[in-house]
Write an enzyme that holds these catalytic residues in place. Structure first.
Site, PDB file in Angstrom:
ATOM      1  N   LYS A 197       0.851  -1.191   0.000  1.00 34.63           N
ATOM      2  CA  LYS A 197       0.000   0.000   0.000  1.00 34.63           C
ATOM      3  C   LYS A 197       0.880   1.232   0.000  1.00 34.63           C
ATOM      4  CE  LYS A 197      -3.820   2.226   2.320  1.00 34.63           C
ATOM      5  NZ  LYS A 197      -4.863   2.099   3.351  1.00 34.63           N
ATOM      6  N   ARG A 207     -10.937  10.466   1.403  1.00 40.92           N
ATOM      7  CA  ARG A 207     -10.932  11.313   2.611  1.00 40.92           C
ATOM      8  C   ARG A 207     -12.279  11.994   2.778  1.00 40.92           C
ATOM      9  NH1 ARG A 207      -5.041  11.559   2.847  1.00 40.92           N
ATOM     10  NH2 ARG A 207      -4.814   9.300   2.861  1.00 40.92           N
ATOM     11  N   ARG A 218       0.639  10.030   5.581  1.00 45.35           N
ATOM     12  CA  ARG A 218       0.779   8.674   6.115  1.00 45.35           C
ATOM     13  C   ARG A 218       2.136   8.058   5.745  1.00 45.35           C
ATOM     14  NH1 ARG A 218      -4.422   8.207   7.576  1.00 45.35           N
ATOM     15  NH2 ARG A 218      -6.161   8.214   6.104  1.00 45.35           N
ATOM     16  N   LYS A 249      -2.175  -1.812  -3.863  1.00 46.12           N
ATOM     17  CA  LYS A 249      -3.017  -0.618  -3.872  1.00 46.12           C
ATOM     18  C   LYS A 249      -2.153   0.627  -3.906  1.00 46.12           C
ATOM     19  CE  LYS A 249      -6.194   1.561  -0.719  1.00 46.12           C
ATOM     20  NZ  LYS A 249      -6.793   1.565   0.568  1.00 46.12           N
ATOM     21  N   SER A 275     -10.188   5.399  -4.931  1.00 48.58           N
ATOM     22  CA  SER A 275     -11.098   6.525  -5.149  1.00 48.58           C
ATOM     23  C   SER A 275     -10.606   7.512  -6.200  1.00 48.58           C
ATOM     24  CB  SER A 275     -11.334   7.241  -3.820  1.00 48.58           C
ATOM     25  OG  SER A 275     -10.106   7.678  -3.251  1.00 48.58           O
TER      26      SER A 275
HETATM   27  C1  PBG Z   1      -7.504   2.985   5.199  1.00 53.06           C
HETATM   28  C2  PBG Z   1      -7.929   2.947   3.783  1.00 53.06           C
HETATM   29  C3  PBG Z   1      -7.812   3.957   2.834  1.00 53.06           C
HETATM   30  C4  PBG Z   1      -8.357   3.480   1.676  1.00 53.06           C
HETATM   31  C5  PBG Z   1      -8.815   2.193   1.919  1.00 53.06           C
HETATM   32  N1  PBG Z   1      -8.519   1.874   3.232  1.00 53.06           N
HETATM   33  C6  PBG Z   1      -7.299   5.338   2.992  1.00 53.06           C
HETATM   34  C7  PBG Z   1      -5.866   5.564   3.147  1.00 53.06           C
HETATM   35  O1  PBG Z   1      -5.083   4.643   3.334  1.00 53.06           O
HETATM   36  O2  PBG Z   1      -5.434   6.726   3.130  1.00 53.06           O
HETATM   37  C8  PBG Z   1      -8.432   4.245   0.398  1.00 53.06           C
HETATM   38  C9  PBG Z   1      -9.336   3.680  -0.634  1.00 53.06           C
HETATM   39  C10 PBG Z   1      -9.595   4.618  -1.749  1.00 53.06           C
HETATM   40  O3  PBG Z   1      -8.970   5.683  -1.887  1.00 53.06           O
HETATM   41  O4  PBG Z   1     -10.490   4.287  -2.550  1.00 53.06           O
HETATM   42  N2  PBG Z   1      -8.584   2.618   6.040  1.00 53.06           N
END
Ligand code: PBG
Length: 327
Positions: A197, A207, A218, A249, A275
């Site tokens: 990730k 967000r 992060r 991801k 997203s």
């Molecule tokens: C963390 C999480 C995130 C997403 C899925 N699980 C946010 C992040 O890591 O900042 C993002 C998924 C997306 O952007 O569609 N709980």
């Protein structure tokens, strides 16, 4: 013999021929729909940066879950948005917190007809927006966070979830979830590990979806997009810790990683079309700059071709419906 004597265009000559020689097929059962449910809503609320995606009420979540199942999607990934957030993210651990309540709702609606997954992370529930709890210096405390994830995993399992998805990028999160689930008698609850990730700019619309007030970033726990080998290391650790499936991801910016991970492991490999990937296509399509359906199917096909056999996409229900009428 005239030149050229080799003619690849022969295999593209009409739809029937193209269909016959097509190498990558997408199936609805390989698509997983991520869904948001907001505590206290009576009507679904649109997410501006993700046209077509909503924060569900409990009622609309049940309906949309049933609709996804009818379209044939392989799974659902649930995210809860609480009314009150606190530094510990206690709403995520609470058996009556919105995510756990929603898991029960969805399970009672769809039963075992699809795979119901829960996001195993604190960021939807914390007032500071980080994926874990903070220490006295304001840094994300890895091991204290693991304890919270363990409690959360068991709460989700008791609510009936089939698979938990640890997504916070804490070291040891898969092992912590596995141990806690086993100790509580939930050996059959699976783990979809967010093994790779990256700290991505493309999480932006998420967000808004979870009303995150994250300050800073992060980067002390999510990976640097410049790194390749680090991803193989993360995957190896998650496999050793007991992951049942491993995920990469974001998807579209990391097709090389998906491909490498596919060659590295024998577990199912998933990818999350996040997203921002969704929002980019929607925004361009809204301007008439790209054909929406074709663009979505092209991205999904590319992710599949790279080696992901499971794809999380906000487009899952619609894509599943399209695919069923395609061939
Ligand atoms: C963390 C999480 C995130 C997403 C899925 N699980 C946010 C992040 O890591 O900042 C993002 C998924 C997306 O952007 O569609 N709980």
């Amino acid at each position: 013999m005239g030149f050229p004597n080799v003619r690849p265009r022969r295999l593209r000559v009409n739809p029937a021929m193209r269909r016959l020689v097509e190498e990558t097929k997408l199936a609805p059962s390989e698509l997983v729909l991520p869904m948001f449910v907001k505590e206290g809503l009576t009507e679904p609320r649109p997410i501006t940066s993700m046209p077509g995606v909503v924060q569900h009420s409990r009622e609309s979540l049940r309906k949309a879950a049933a609709e996804a199942v009818r379209a044939g999607v392989g799974g659902l990934m649930l995210f809860g948005v609480p009314i009150h957030k606190d530094p510990e993210g206690s709403g995520g651990l609470d058996p009556n917190g919105i995510l756990n309540v929603a898991i029960r709702d969805v399970i009672s609606e769809v039963g075992d007809s699809t795979v119901v997954m829960g996001d195993l992370c604190l960021d939807e529930f914390t007032s500071h927006g980080h994926c874990g709890v903070l220490d006295a210096q304001g840094r994300v405390d890895n091991d204290a966070t693991l304890k919270a994830y363990a409690t959360m995993a068991v709460a989700q399992a008791e609510a009936g979830v089939h698979v938990v998805g640890p997504s916070g990028m804490m070291d040891g999160q898969v092992g912590a979830a596995r141990q806690a689930l086993d100790a509580a008698g939930h050996q059959d609850v699976g783990i979809l590990a967010y093994a790779v990730k990256y700290a991505s700019a493309f999480y932006g619309p998420f967000r808004e979806a979870v009303e995150s007030s994250l300050e800073g970033d992060r980067r002390t726990y999510q990976q640097n997009p410049a790194n390749f080998h680090e991803s193989l290391r993360e995957v190896k650790l998650d496999v050793e810790e007991g992951a049942d499936m491993v995920m990469v991801k974001p998807a579209l910016t990391n097709l090389d990683i998906i491909h490498a991970v596919r060659k590295e492991v024998t577990l199912p490999v998933a990818a999350y079309q996040i997203s921002g990937e969704y929002a980019m296509v929607e925004a361009a399509a809204a301007n008439g700059w790209v054909d929406r359906e074709r663009a979505h199917l092209e991205t999904l096909t590319s992710i599949r071709r790279a080696g992901a056999q499971i794809i999380l996409t906000y487009w899952a229900t619609e894509a599943a419906t399209l695919l069923r009428t395609r061939y």
